[in-house]
Design an enzyme around this catalytic site. Sequence first.
Site, mmCIF file in Angstrom:
data_model
loop_
_atom_site.group_PDB
_atom_site.id
_atom_site.type_symbol
_atom_site.label_atom_id
_atom_site.label_comp_id
_atom_site.label_asym_id
_atom_site.label_seq_id
_atom_site.Cartn_x
_atom_site.Cartn_y
_atom_site.Cartn_z
ATOM 1 N N GLU A 83 -2.536 143.962 63.996
ATOM 2 C CA GLU A 83 -3.123 142.684 64.233
ATOM 3 C C GLU A 83 -2.593 141.560 65.291
ATOM 4 O O GLU A 83 -1.461 141.452 65.093
ATOM 5 C CB GLU A 83 -3.315 142.046 62.854
ATOM 6 C CG GLU A 83 -3.797 140.406 62.825
ATOM 7 C CD GLU A 83 -4.051 139.744 61.555
ATOM 8 O OE1 GLU A 83 -4.482 138.643 61.432
ATOM 9 O OE2 GLU A 83 -3.185 140.190 60.866
ATOM 10 N N ASP A 107 14.178 134.451 60.750
ATOM 11 C CA ASP A 107 13.956 133.336 61.520
ATOM 12 C C ASP A 107 15.062 132.331 61.254
ATOM 13 O O ASP A 107 15.647 132.026 60.323
ATOM 14 C CB ASP A 107 12.907 132.628 61.169
ATOM 15 C CG ASP A 107 12.534 131.413 61.921
ATOM 16 O OD1 ASP A 107 13.055 131.238 62.819
ATOM 17 O OD2 ASP A 107 11.692 130.752 61.537
ATOM 18 N N ASP A 160 16.428 128.510 62.231
ATOM 19 C CA ASP A 160 16.021 127.287 62.854
ATOM 20 C C ASP A 160 17.045 126.262 63.129
ATOM 21 O O ASP A 160 18.120 126.204 62.337
ATOM 22 C CB ASP A 160 14.984 126.769 61.893
ATOM 23 C CG ASP A 160 13.693 127.185 61.970
ATOM 24 O OD1 ASP A 160 13.291 128.036 63.059
ATOM 25 O OD2 ASP A 160 12.753 127.272 61.029
#
Length: 273
Positions: A133, A199, A201
């Site tokens: 996708e 992830d 940050d």
Amino acid sequence: MPHSISPPPSSPPMEDTVLPDAHAVPSEGQQEASPEKHVEDAEMPDEPTVDAAEAKNLEDMFDDDEEDEFSSSAQTAPQDSSQVEPKPALKPVIRHSDPDTMRVFYQRLFPFRHLFQWLNHSPAPTTDFMHREFAFVLPNDAYIRYQSFLTSDLLRKQCIQLTPTRFEIGPVYSTNPRDRKTLRKASAFRPVAKELVFDIDMTDYDEIRTCCTGASICQKCWTFITMAIKVVDAALREDFGFKHILWVYSGRRGAHAWVCDKRAREMDDQKRR
């Protein structure tokens, strides 16, 4: 993903003036004498003399130039409107997500074939890419999901046509995401593989960094991200035995680690947590 400083006011343009004697003009590298000296040296017996009005004009012209050169606060003489150069028009500020800019980026710079080889895990097209996708964020902030492509050329064509400000890479599904509505059972459409993504940050370090806050980043506080990458990368390789790890800039305030080993891609949600 500038400010400009206006230059100091330039001297008034000087009109071309033919001096009576060519020897009165200083040569290159020679210190220029005062304007009164020019006029006195130019007076020769065999040459026509300069009348008082013309000499006065020359003095005014050179006096203004000398004053402007050494005094930043000097008042320049008013100029004729025909001699005033128009200010250049300000160019419109181009955003990084401007559709024209993004179109050129997708046409010339984005590595679609490398992206295909990375996500497909084979030179020939497989379901790892064809059933994956893609989600697009359009310039009007519209969000389009369940997009899929058979080849990298089709993905490139769609990006050039839609000029998305960004697109997201989703999981590999059991069937083509475009055909999900044609299935009789909704349970037949499910994700079967996805890279393991971590992830990091910059906001995670707001309590200890002293230079920036929020999404702001500078060279000093980016050191925290550099050290985090080294620690996490060593843990993934030495403690978990992963080998195929891709580190990429998140696009805003940190970095992402994409673990691409087959064992990592086939993990269920519980193992990922």
